[in-house]
Design an enzyme around this catalytic site. Structure first.
Site, PDB file in Angstrom:
ATOM      1  N   HIS A   1      -7.340   3.432  -0.348  1.00 45.53           N
ATOM      2  CA  HIS A   1      -7.620   2.062   0.253  1.00 45.53           C
ATOM      3  C   HIS A   1      -9.100   2.008   0.303  1.00 45.53           C
ATOM      4  O   HIS A   1      -9.622   2.573   1.273  1.00 45.53           O
ATOM      5  CB  HIS A   1      -6.848   1.943   1.723  1.00 45.53           C
TER       6      HIS A   1
ATOM      7  N   ASN B   1       0.677  -1.172  -0.022  1.00 38.64           N
ATOM      8  CA  ASN B   1       0.072   0.015   0.075  1.00 38.64           C
ATOM      9  C   ASN B   1       0.916   1.158  -0.103  1.00 38.64           C
ATOM     10  O   ASN B   1       0.782   2.131   0.926  1.00 38.64           O
ATOM     11  CB  ASN B   1      -0.997  -0.035   1.048  1.00 38.64           C
TER      12      ASN B   1
END
Length: 630
Positions: free
Chosen positions: A213, A169
């Site tokens: 996200h 991420n």
């Protein structure tokens, strides 16, 4: 002679009289003496006899000697010098006996030319204590081998033969549920040598895909600006290929926008065709220099992609069924981020609370479901050697997985596999690139220890780069090797099936004895108590993992001396990392972290060496001295 030289360097600065703390620091820098501002202020105050905030030339000389003339280095100099002068022959003997240097006479001459500040001594091919101090405090005496600061490994093996620096991420610079998504995440990772970046892509407004996200409160950034930043920084730290690991949740229409962005922004650096010499095997990092690869779901085979080259694929969409498996204890790949991902985390918290009441007995049910996935052919055909393929089992992979298909496995599932089926896991990573990522419940962006997955050959062990601590220390230390290029050739025990290596049942075939004499520290960060100690930790296969520590030096962070020798038997040196940790002893609770330095064992140079310690965020000007023998 040294006094005459010293005065010639500093006299001009004292023409106007006494000097301040700030001027003293600049003068120490001018004299090429590394110093920490807090310690300079303390030593300055001790030598300021009149307490006026300014010092005389003689008082500065005392300060200089405090910082430059470390007793342990003076002792070494006196052992090899004669009448306060070290000849070229004396220095050559020191290099040969203590520093394990070959061709020591030639190198001795170079060292004198480089570090001796007094010209008349230098011209006589000799060295004073001033030159020796500068040499011993220089990069030439760092613990990390100079050869390892360049790319020296064979870079012509297929990609699956390398450990690859990988980020999880990458767009997040804080937590996983709340906080900013930021372009800095990509720039920062690339500057640090990261070669595999993660991009979570979702439909955005005005037909512009966004990165964030999914189903959380993290902010959004445009996909195209992410690609622009990657294009700018991709090859700043390394010439070797960058892999963009796409978590693609976009509609087919916005997938086509993604494909257009990738092609228009990256241009020729984007690998969108098979390399001529690698039609049916993974290319090497060398063959892929200055190339960016897309890792994503792919429709069909490479051969079918080649057949479609040059054709108009706009609007062509393929729908396929994808089987998902979920484990309630988060064992399986939950990275799909369906609409239940956030809820699932809360459920898992409830499950954890309940299991604590029944002595941690874990039972879980497997739920199977399928979903239909639409993939735009324009994006699919940009995937060549890094096709994302769901991991089912080692047996299934052995029978059906193609050379260009990679797997992503969650940390808990991977941990079970590494414990229960280590040999099969190693066989799998021998053939296929395998990526490990943190479990979904690490909402604070914490990390797992990567070593256990390197031990079974996993190439892409993805960590949250924004979170300092032991896991990132191990990652950064490992990838210091091979010039910091982000690719480390896996040792032969992980590439040669005939060696029958498993980390938990390792037969000694090349054990070494590592002996470290930790002599002293210098300018450790001052704290309330100033009671420093040092831990030496070994990370590698289970049998090698251990740690030892020095005694505590009381009330001395400036020049603590330990003079302790530690011996370790290392069974798999090619897998081992050594971590030095400086701490301040606490009377209550955990010790205070001062700094650390981690590096591969085989990158450690022998002899008297210094270690630059890192704090959680910065490089500290700390120079512990140790003597290393193997």
């Amino acid at each position: 002679m040294e006094n005459k030289w010293f005065l010639s360097v500093i006299q001009e600065d004292f023409k106007a009289g006494k000097i301040s703390t700030e001027k003293a620091m600049k003068l120490l820098e001018k004299l090429k003496i590394r110093c920490d501002g807090n310690h300079v202020k303390y030593i300055f105050k001790e030598n300021d006899r009149q307490k006026s905030g300014k010092i005389t030339i003689e008082e500065f000389r005392a300060i200089y000697r405090n910082f430059a003339y470390r007793k342990e280095i003076v002792e070494i100099f006196n052992t090899y010098s004669s009448r306060k002068i070290m000849s070229e022959e004396n220095l050559s003997e020191f290099l040969k006996q203590e520093q394990y240097v070959e061709m020591s006479k030639t190198i001795a001459s170079e060292i004198i030319k480089k570090y001796e500040p007094i010209e008349e001594v230098k011209n006589q091919h000799q060295m004073t204590i001033e030159g020796f101090i500068r040499y011993m405090s220089s990069n030439d005496c760092l613990l990390f081998k100079r050869d390892c600061t360049n790319v020296y490994q064979d870079m012509t093996h297929p990609l699956n033969d390398y450990f690859i620096s990988s980020s999880h991420n990458t767009y997040l610079i804080s937590g996983q549920l709340i906080g900013p998504s930021d372009l800095w995440g990509y720039a920062s990772a690339l500057v640090k040598g990261c070669r595999c970046l993660e991009i979570d892509c979702w439909d955005g407004s005005q037909n512009e895909p966004v990165v964030y996200h999914g189903h959380t409160l993290t902010s959004k950034i445009l996909f195209k600006t992410v690609i622009q930043v990657i294009n700018k920084y991709a090859f700043t730290a390394s010439d070797y290929p960058v892999v963009l690991s796409l978590e693609n949740h976009c509609s087919p229409q916005q997938q086509e926008i993604m494909a257009s962005n990738l092609q228009n922004i990256l241009g020729d650096t984007l690998l969108s065709d098979v390399l001529e010499n690698f039609p049916s095997e993974l290319p090497s990092p060398e063959a892929l220099k200055f190339k960016i690869l897309v890792k994503n779901k792919k429709i069909g085979t490479i051969e079918e992609t080649i057949e479609r080259m040059g054709s108009n694929k706009h609007g062509q969409i393929v729908e396929c069924e994808e089987e998902e498996e979920e484990f309630e204890d988060d064992d399986e790949d939950s990275k799909d981020h369906s609409n239940t991902s956030f809820i699932k985390y809360n459920k898992e918290k409830d499950v954890d609370e309940k299991t604590s009441l029944i002595k941690h007995f874990v039972s879980y049910s497997r739920k199977k479901k399928t979903r239909k996935v639409k993939i735009a052919l324009e994006l699919s055909d940009l995937v060549i050697y890094t096709k994302a393929e769901k991991f089912k089992s080692f047996h299934h992979a052995q029978l059906y997985q193609k050379f260009n298909e990679n797997n992503s496995i969650g940390e808990q599932h991977a941990r079970k596999l590494s414990k229960q089926k280590a040999r099969e896991f190693i066989s799998h990573t021998n053939n296929f690139i395998t990526r490990i990522y943190p479990k979904a419940t690490r909402t604070d962006s914490s990390n797992f220890l990567p070593q256990e997955f390197w031990n079974v050959g996993c190439q892409m062990v993805a960590l949250n780069f924004q979170t300092p601590g032991l896991p990132m220390d191990l990652h950064n230390g490992k990838f210091l090797d091979n010039g910091g290029c982000g690719y480390i050739l896996k040792p032969e025990i992980l590439r040669n099936p005939k060696l029958n290596y498993t980390p938990n049942e390792f037969k000694d075939y090349n054990p070494i004895t590592l002996s470290i004499k930790l002599i002293s520290g210098f300018q450790l960060p001052p704290t309330y108590r100033n009671d420093p100690l040092v831990l030496i930790e070994i990370y590698g296969i289970p049998d090698d993992q251990t740690k030892q520590q020095t005694h505590v030096v009381r009330k001395n962070a400036f020049t603590p001396r330990w003079n302790e020798t530690f011996t370790f038997t290392i069974h798999a040196p090619e897998m081992a990392l050594v971590r030095f940790v400086a701490e301040n002893q606490a009377t209550i609770g955990s010790n205070e972290f001062l700094g650390q330095y981690t590096l591969p064992l085989l990158c450690m140079d022998k002899g008297y060496r210094t270690i630059p310690l890192f704090s959680k965020t910065v490089l500290l000007n700390l120079l512990p001295l140790l003597q290393l023998d193997q």
